[in-house]
Write a protein that holds these residues in place. Structure first.
Motif, PDB file in Angstrom:
ATOM      1  N   GLY A 115       0.799  -1.213   0.000  1.00 28.48           N
ATOM      2  CA  GLY A 115       0.000   0.000   0.000  1.00 28.48           C
ATOM      3  C   GLY A 115       0.829   1.258   0.000  1.00 28.48           C
ATOM      4  N   TRP A 116       0.391   2.194  -0.823  1.00 25.77           N
ATOM      5  CA  TRP A 116       0.948   3.560  -0.814  1.00 25.77           C
ATOM      6  C   TRP A 116      -0.135   4.450  -0.189  1.00 25.77           C
ATOM      7  CZ3 TRP A 116       0.883   7.124  -5.654  1.00 25.77           C
ATOM      8  CH2 TRP A 116       1.379   8.393  -5.300  1.00 25.77           C
ATOM      9  N   ASP A 117       0.091   4.840   1.044  1.00 28.48           N
ATOM     10  CA  ASP A 117      -0.923   5.554   1.821  1.00 28.48           C
ATOM     11  C   ASP A 117      -0.265   6.739   2.505  1.00 28.48           C
ATOM     12  OD1 ASP A 117      -2.965   6.399   3.506  1.00 28.48           O
ATOM     13  OD2 ASP A 117      -3.683   4.374   3.918  1.00 28.48           O
ATOM     14  N   PRO A 118      -0.286   7.926   1.897  1.00 31.76           N
ATOM     15  CA  PRO A 118       0.370   9.092   2.500  1.00 31.76           C
ATOM     16  C   PRO A 118      -0.122   9.397   3.915  1.00 31.76           C
ATOM     17  CG  PRO A 118      -0.246   9.550   0.227  1.00 31.76           C
ATOM     18  CD  PRO A 118      -0.880   8.259   0.589  1.00 31.76           C
ATOM     19  N   GLY A 119      -1.394   9.170   4.198  1.00 32.94           N
ATOM     20  CA  GLY A 119      -1.907   9.450   5.538  1.00 32.94           C
ATOM     21  C   GLY A 119      -1.300   8.552   6.594  1.00 32.94           C
ATOM     22  N   SER A 120      -1.006   7.317   6.233  1.00 36.60           N
ATOM     23  CA  SER A 120      -0.406   6.394   7.204  1.00 36.60           C
ATOM     24  C   SER A 120       1.015   6.803   7.558  1.00 36.60           C
ATOM     25  CB  SER A 120      -0.417   4.970   6.638  1.00 36.60           C
ATOM     26  OG  SER A 120      -1.738   4.530   6.393  1.00 36.60           O
ATOM     27  N   TRP A 121       1.771   7.288   6.579  1.00 36.10           N
ATOM     28  CA  TRP A 121       3.157   7.668   6.834  1.00 36.10           C
ATOM     29  C   TRP A 121       3.253   8.754   7.906  1.00 36.10           C
ATOM     30  CZ3 TRP A 121       8.012   6.448   4.522  1.00 36.10           C
ATOM     31  CH2 TRP A 121       7.959   5.348   3.636  1.00 36.10           C
ATOM     32  N   SER A 122       2.301   9.635   7.920  1.00 41.37           N
ATOM     33  CA  SER A 122       2.360  10.732   8.905  1.00 41.37           C
ATOM     34  C   SER A 122       1.853  10.324  10.277  1.00 41.37           C
ATOM     35  CB  SER A 122       1.527  11.917   8.396  1.00 41.37           C
ATOM     36  OG  SER A 122       0.154  11.566   8.266  1.00 41.37           O
ATOM     37  N   ARG A 123       1.351   9.098  10.426  1.00 41.28           N
ATOM     38  CA  ARG A 123       0.788   8.658  11.708  1.00 41.28           C
ATOM     39  C   ARG A 123       1.558   7.498  12.319  1.00 41.28           C
ATOM     40  NH1 ARG A 123      -3.503  10.435   8.591  1.00 41.28           N
ATOM     41  NH2 ARG A 123      -5.105  11.677   9.699  1.00 41.28           N
ATOM     42  N   VAL A 124       2.773   7.220  11.840  1.00 40.77           N
ATOM     43  CA  VAL A 124       3.573   6.124  12.383  1.00 40.77           C
ATOM     44  C   VAL A 124       4.968   6.643  12.719  1.00 40.77           C
ATOM     45  CG1 VAL A 124       2.299   4.380  11.081  1.00 40.77           C
ATOM     46  CG2 VAL A 124       4.400   5.356  10.100  1.00 40.77           C
ATOM     47  N   ARG A 125       5.635   5.889  13.561  1.00 41.56           N
ATOM     48  CA  ARG A 125       7.058   6.149  13.842  1.00 41.56           C
ATOM     49  C   ARG A 125       7.818   4.836  13.660  1.00 41.56           C
ATOM     50  NH1 ARG A 125       4.725   6.474  19.013  1.00 41.56           N
ATOM     51  NH2 ARG A 125       5.223   4.668  20.349  1.00 41.56           N
ATOM     52  N   VAL A 126       9.000   4.915  13.052  1.00 36.58           N
ATOM     53  CA  VAL A 126       9.824   3.741  12.788  1.00 36.58           C
ATOM     54  C   VAL A 126      10.519   3.342  14.084  1.00 36.58           C
ATOM     55  CG1 VAL A 126      11.740   2.805  11.441  1.00 36.58           C
ATOM     56  CG2 VAL A 126      10.136   4.409  10.390  1.00 36.58           C
ATOM     57  N   VAL A 127      10.372   2.086  14.486  1.00 34.86           N
ATOM     58  CA  VAL A 127      10.972   1.608  15.734  1.00 34.86           C
ATOM     59  C   VAL A 127      12.131   0.651  15.476  1.00 34.86           C
ATOM     60  CG1 VAL A 127       8.844   1.911  17.040  1.00 34.86           C
ATOM     61  CG2 VAL A 127       9.252  -0.258  15.874  1.00 34.86           C
ATOM     62  N   LEU A 159       7.633 -10.129  -7.831  1.00 37.21           N
ATOM     63  CA  LEU A 159       7.972  -8.892  -7.136  1.00 37.21           C
ATOM     64  C   LEU A 159       8.796  -9.240  -5.902  1.00 37.21           C
ATOM     65  CD1 LEU A 159       4.689  -6.787  -7.232  1.00 37.21           C
ATOM     66  CD2 LEU A 159       6.821  -6.293  -8.424  1.00 37.21           C
ATOM     67  N   ALA A 160      10.020  -8.728  -5.852  1.00 37.33           N
ATOM     68  CA  ALA A 160      10.885  -8.977  -4.699  1.00 37.33           C
ATOM     69  C   ALA A 160      10.818  -7.774  -3.779  1.00 37.33           C
ATOM     70  CB  ALA A 160      12.325  -9.224  -5.151  1.00 37.33           C
ATOM     71  N   VAL A 161      10.352  -7.981  -2.547  1.00 34.26           N
ATOM     72  CA  VAL A 161      10.248  -6.879  -1.584  1.00 34.26           C
ATOM     73  C   VAL A 161      11.074  -7.232  -0.359  1.00 34.26           C
ATOM     74  CG1 VAL A 161       7.936  -6.254  -2.376  1.00 34.26           C
ATOM     75  CG2 VAL A 161       8.173  -7.815  -0.461  1.00 34.26           C
ATOM     76  N   ARG A 162      11.621  -6.207   0.263  1.00 31.22           N
ATOM     77  CA  ARG A 162      12.440  -6.395   1.453  1.00 31.22           C
ATOM     78  C   ARG A 162      11.934  -5.474   2.549  1.00 31.22           C
ATOM     79  NH1 ARG A 162      17.194  -8.801   1.958  1.00 31.22           N
ATOM     80  NH2 ARG A 162      17.488  -8.787  -0.303  1.00 31.22           N
ATOM     81  N   ILE A 163      11.839  -6.008   3.757  1.00 34.09           N
ATOM     82  CA  ILE A 163      11.376  -5.207   4.905  1.00 34.09           C
ATOM     83  C   ILE A 163      12.529  -4.320   5.355  1.00 34.09           C
ATOM     84  CG2 ILE A 163      10.494  -5.281   7.268  1.00 34.09           C
ATOM     85  CD1 ILE A 163       9.252  -7.986   6.632  1.00 34.09           C
ATOM     86  N   SER A 164      12.353  -3.003   5.148  1.00 31.91           N
ATOM     87  CA  SER A 164      13.407  -2.055   5.521  1.00 31.91           C
ATOM     88  C   SER A 164      13.230  -1.532   6.940  1.00 31.91           C
ATOM     89  CB  SER A 164      13.431  -0.871   4.552  1.00 31.91           C
ATOM     90  OG  SER A 164      12.235  -0.121   4.671  1.00 31.91           O
ATOM     91  N   GLY A 165      12.022  -1.645   7.485  1.00 30.61           N
ATOM     92  CA  GLY A 165      11.807  -1.111   8.833  1.00 30.61           C
ATOM     93  C   GLY A 165      10.495  -1.590   9.419  1.00 30.61           C
ATOM     94  N   LEU A 166      10.410  -1.469  10.730  1.00 30.79           N
ATOM     95  CA  LEU A 166       9.194  -1.776  11.478  1.00 30.79           C
ATOM     96  C   LEU A 166       8.670  -0.493  12.101  1.00 30.79           C
ATOM     97  CD1 LEU A 166      10.343  -5.047  13.330  1.00 30.79           C
ATOM     98  CD2 LEU A 166       9.331  -4.831  11.053  1.00 30.79           C
ATOM     99  N   TYR A 167       7.344  -0.359  12.158  1.00 31.07           N
ATOM    100  CA  TYR A 167       6.773   0.886  12.685  1.00 31.07           C
ATOM    101  C   TYR A 167       5.681   0.575  13.708  1.00 31.07           C
ATOM    102  CZ  TYR A 167       2.930  -0.057   9.398  1.00 31.07           C
ATOM    103  OH  TYR A 167       1.885  -0.637   8.722  1.00 31.07           O
ATOM    104  N   GLU A 168       5.365   1.601  14.468  1.00 31.00           N
ATOM    105  CA  GLU A 168       4.246   1.565  15.407  1.00 31.00           C
ATOM    106  C   GLU A 168       3.387   2.795  15.178  1.00 31.00           C
ATOM    107  OE1 GLU A 168       5.797   1.416  19.325  1.00 31.00           O
ATOM    108  OE2 GLU A 168       6.215  -0.748  19.282  1.00 31.00           O
TER     109      GLU A 168
END
Length: 854
Positions: free
Chosen positions: A122-134, A175-184
């Protein structure tokens, strides 16, 4: 002239005060009741919309076509503005800021897991502004990068549930995807996340058929990641612009406008060119349709009650104004005999009435607004104006009666109910009123539910009540005449004297009969409909659940059934075997076979409606169209074929959705089939925790929960409260009418009783005389009105359609319950107590009333 007016006002202070108080109360209620009901409608509208309602514009495209339609952040923002501008006004006023997003179709994750796994990108601009990378870093994909894995982020909870960590790589079908980070999430309670649970944790997704469920989640990517997926694969994307609806800002009027504007918005979205085809996806259509049906029913049914209440209030005001006119009649007659013109008579008569009515009505209106019971309603002003005009017309009519100069046979003629001779004009008006009431009923029944809130709906009960009042007034003298000879032969004089005094009441004195009749009609109607609604909801809950509880189980053995039956509070438990995807050899259309012992079921739960009276094979209407009426063989893989011959049809069976194809067969025919789902109908009052423990992993449905879901709906609460308040207000106005007549005529009655006391009437007999005088009016009016109220639901027919409040279950009229009947008896006893209390309060000794020689 001013001094004489003041003296006249002081002499008539009692009826003036009564008229003023009634005007104030009527105006207060005319403001408060409609406002309170409108506020209830608004609360019901907000609840119907719900706190998590939304409106989405969705479009689908694959691969390069998707990228060509939406190539960048700017294109996403441009389309966001476009959809927002297309929103009709009613939707734009309650819609929040748009939330655009782009999501891939579900992509299977290869590997061996306890359950299949699916991943959405998902490409969700609203979600990006409501999470922090942990852990790790954000999923940034530079535009120039084309060879490395596509970077995505997943929530820390999702990773913990399924065992992922930063750096893990997944091959999603090319499609090869890699997990670059985890968020909360910054705030997990933010309503933003309600429609996006897959972005916070793993969710279960049905795979369809017998394939079971999969673990699914959504991984976040940026605009660069979306570009790479679109240009490097044929993955299908869903473009979505979500508009959250602020349900708390929606009132009943907005809901009606929104229902119409949704269609216009849908047409505008589908007609837009230059972008992928889009559709409007929302649950508002069903919610608004359901609310509109409930609102229509509430306004129709409550309109009947409001019309009756308005008539009762008007009757009490007319009664007060008429009693004031009767008190002024000797004065007006004397003034007219001395040469006063009709205009000179109108000044004291209409002036005193206006002095009592107009300021009080204004104070009542202001008090109603200060109560702030709800939004002001225009009907309140119309009702207050109509009541004030009606009250002022009474003294005008009194003045018009003096046009003969106060002399001649008109002044001397008796106008009491027994001796009075109705004029031809009055006979014509009475017949016209009865005919108008009958015509109103015929038109109302022909129009049916489409009558809605038409004034005809509210007028029919009033017309019927007035017509019945006319009939009762016609029959009233004959009833008194028939009773007097029987009492004349009795040794006591109280009964004879009481009926004789009741018979000497004139038309104004008999007006309480009509007021009480209308009040009893309102009380009887509201009590009947309220009882019918409650009983209908109870029957609907039995029809939905099929018992006090229903257990939706998988394969059920005898041991589990024995555990359920042995629970404390369980009075009975009956199993039913449910086999889906069954068909006949001639038609492959799937249907459901339900095996249940109908004889035992009727004995277990007799309150369940619609169960056939004999055992056999019964088809739902849809199954009957498929199978016909001849003998057929039912089979499916894993089930032994059974030969059945239908014995009839069954409209509904608890546990089966209305309108579906199902066949009810005797339980013994499929009792030996293994591996299929079961249902257990339970009666009694077992502990819910014990019931769930006895049937672990199974769904337990409670009838009380189904009933609560129907009774706790805000619109139903509004209807119940309005019925209750309508009955109480109608009863209170009826008692006020009785009290008014007793108090205003108490002084004249005290003189008559003093004469009788001088002739030997005891104090106790005086109290009995007060009861006998009022008993004919009370019994005739309340009895006739109560019967009419009980019959009104049947008379009005389709207008009183309560199915929107019972999940479509038909409701029939019922006799009111014991609380309503006890309330009726209590009101009659209270009226009798008021008569005795007024008699004691205005009791006069013969020596203080009688003059020498009398």
């Amino acid at each position: 002239m001013r001094g004489s007016a003041m003296r006249l006002a002081r002499a008539q202070w009692a009826p003036l005060v009564a008229l003023a108080v009634l005007s104030l109360l009527s105006a207060l209620l005319a403001v408060a009741v409609p406002s309170r009901t409108a506020a209830g409608y608004d609360r019901a509208a907000a609840a119907a919309i719900g706190p998590a309602a939304d409106l989405r514009v969705d479009g689908k495209a694959s691969g390069s076509r998707a990228w060509a339609a939406l190539p960048s952040d700017a294109a996403l923002a441009t389309n966001t503005v476009t959809w927002q501008q297309l929103l009709p006004r009613s939707l734009a006023e309650v819609a929040g800021d748009p939330e655009p997003s782009v999501t891939t179709e579900r992509l299977p994750v290869p590997g061996r897991f306890s359950a299949p796994r699916l991943l959405y990108l998902g490409w969700d601009p609203g979600s990006w502004s409501r999470v922090r990378v942990v852990a790790g870093g954000p999923a940034v994909n530079p535009p120039a990068e084309t060879r490395d894995d596509i970077r995505v982020m997943v929530s820390a909870k999702f990773a913990g549930q399924l065992g992922y960590k930063v750096g893990d790589r997944m091959d999603l079908g090319g499609l090869a995807v890699r997990i670059s980070g985890l968020y909360e999430p910054l705030n997990a309670a933010d309503p933003f996340w309600t429609p996006r649970p897959g972005q916070l944790h793993a969710v279960k997704v049905d795979l369809g058929g017998d394939a079971g469920q999969a673990d699914a989640g959504t991984a976040l990517m940026d605009a660069g990641g979306y570009t790479r997926v679109a240009r490097e694969s044929d993955t299908q994307f869903t473009f979505s612009w979500r508009f959250p609806i602020r349900g708390g800002d929606v009132d009943a009027g907005d809901a009606g406008a929104m229902a119409g504007d949704l269609g216009a918005f849908r047409s505008a979205v589908q007609g837009r060119a230059g972008f992928v085809p889009c559709v409007v996806v929302t649950a508002l259509d069903d919610r608004l349709t359901e609310f509109a049906g409930r609102l229509h029913t509430a306004r129709s049914v409550l309109g009947l009650a409001f019309g009756g209440l308005a008539a009762v209030a008007a009757g009490v005001l007319l009664l007060a104004a008429g009693l004031l006119g009767e008190r002024l009649r000797p004065v007006l007659g004397t003034m007219r005999a001395r040469g006063a013109s009709l205009r000179q008579l109108a000044a004291p008569a209409c002036g005193l009435t206006a002095l009592a009515v107009l300021p009080s009505a204004l104070l009542g209106y202001l008090a109603g607004r200060l109560l702030d019971a709800g939004p002001p309603q225009p009907v309140s002003l119309y009702a207050i104006a109509a009541l004030a005009v009606a009250a002022l017309l009474v003294p005008a009519a009194m003045v018009w009666r003096e046009r003969g100069g106060g002399l001649g046979p008109v002044a001397d003629r008796r106008d009491d109910l027994v001796a009075g001779r109705p004029s031809t004009r009055r006979l014509v008006l009475d017949v016209l009123l009865v005919a108008l009431a009958l015509i109103g009923v015929v038109l109302l029944r022909e129009r049916g539910a489409s009558a809605g809130t038409d004034p005809l709906v509210a007028a029919v009960p009033v017309l019927l009540g007035a017509a019945l009042g006319v009939i009762v007034l016609r029959a009233y003298p004959y009833l008194l005449r028939a009773a007097v000879p029987a009492l004349r032969r009795r040794s006591g004089a109280v009964g004879f004297l009481g009926l004789a005094r009741a018979a000497r009441q004139n038309l104004v004195g008999a007006l309480p009969l009509v007021v009480l009749l209308l009040a009893a009609t309102v009380a009887g109607f509201t009590a009947t409909v309220d009882t019918a609604l409650r009983d209908g909801q109870v029957r609907a809950s039995w029809s939905e659940i099929g018992g006090d509880a229903r257990i939706e189980a998988g394969p059920l053995d005898d041991a589990a059934l024995a555990r359920i039956r042995s629970l404390p509070g369980v009075t009975g438990a009956l199993p039913a075997r449910v086999i889906t995807y069954v068909s006949t050899s001639s038609d492959p259309a799937p249907m459901t076979v339900v095996g249940v012992d109908l004889d035992a079921y009727r004995e277990l739960a007799p309150a369940v409606p619609g169960i056939p009276s004999h055992s056999g094979v019964y088809l739902s209407p849809l199954a009957a169209r498929t199978m016909g009426t001849g003998a057929v063989t039912l089979n499916r893989p894993g089930m032994s074929p059974i030969d059945v011959k239908p014995a009839g049809q069954i409209e509904h069976l608890p546990g089966q959705e209305p309108g579906t194809a199902f066949v009810v067969v005797p339980y013994k025919l499929i009792a030996g089939e293994k591996g299929f789902a079961s249902q257990v109908f339970v009666t009694g009052h077992p502990d819910v925790k014990d019931l769930r423990a006895a049937a672990p992993g199974r769904d337990v449905l409670l009838r009380q929960d189904a009933l609560r879901a129907m009774t706790d709906v805000p619109m139903v609460i509004v209807v119940h409260e309005t019925f209750r308040d309508g009955a109480l207000i109608g009863g209170a106005f009826g008692l006020l009418a009785v009290l008014l007549v007793l108090v205003v005529g108490a002084r004249a009655r005290a003189g008559t009783v003093a004469h009788l006391r001088a002739l030997g009437l005891s104090r106790r007999q005086s109290r009995g005389l007060a009861l006998v005088e009022i008993a004919p009016v009370l019994l005739c009016a309340v009895g006739a009105g109560w019967v009419l109220g009980l019959l009104l639901p049947e008379i009005t027919g389709p207008v009183v359609d309560l199915r929107p409040y019972t999940d479509g279950f038909a409701v029939t009229a019922h006799v009111p319950g014991w609380p309503a009947l006890l309330g009726l008896v209590g009101a009659l006893l209270l009226a009798a107590a008021v008569a005795v209390a007024v008699d004691r309060l205005f009791d006069a000794r013969p020596g203080t009333v009688l003059r020498t020689g009398e």
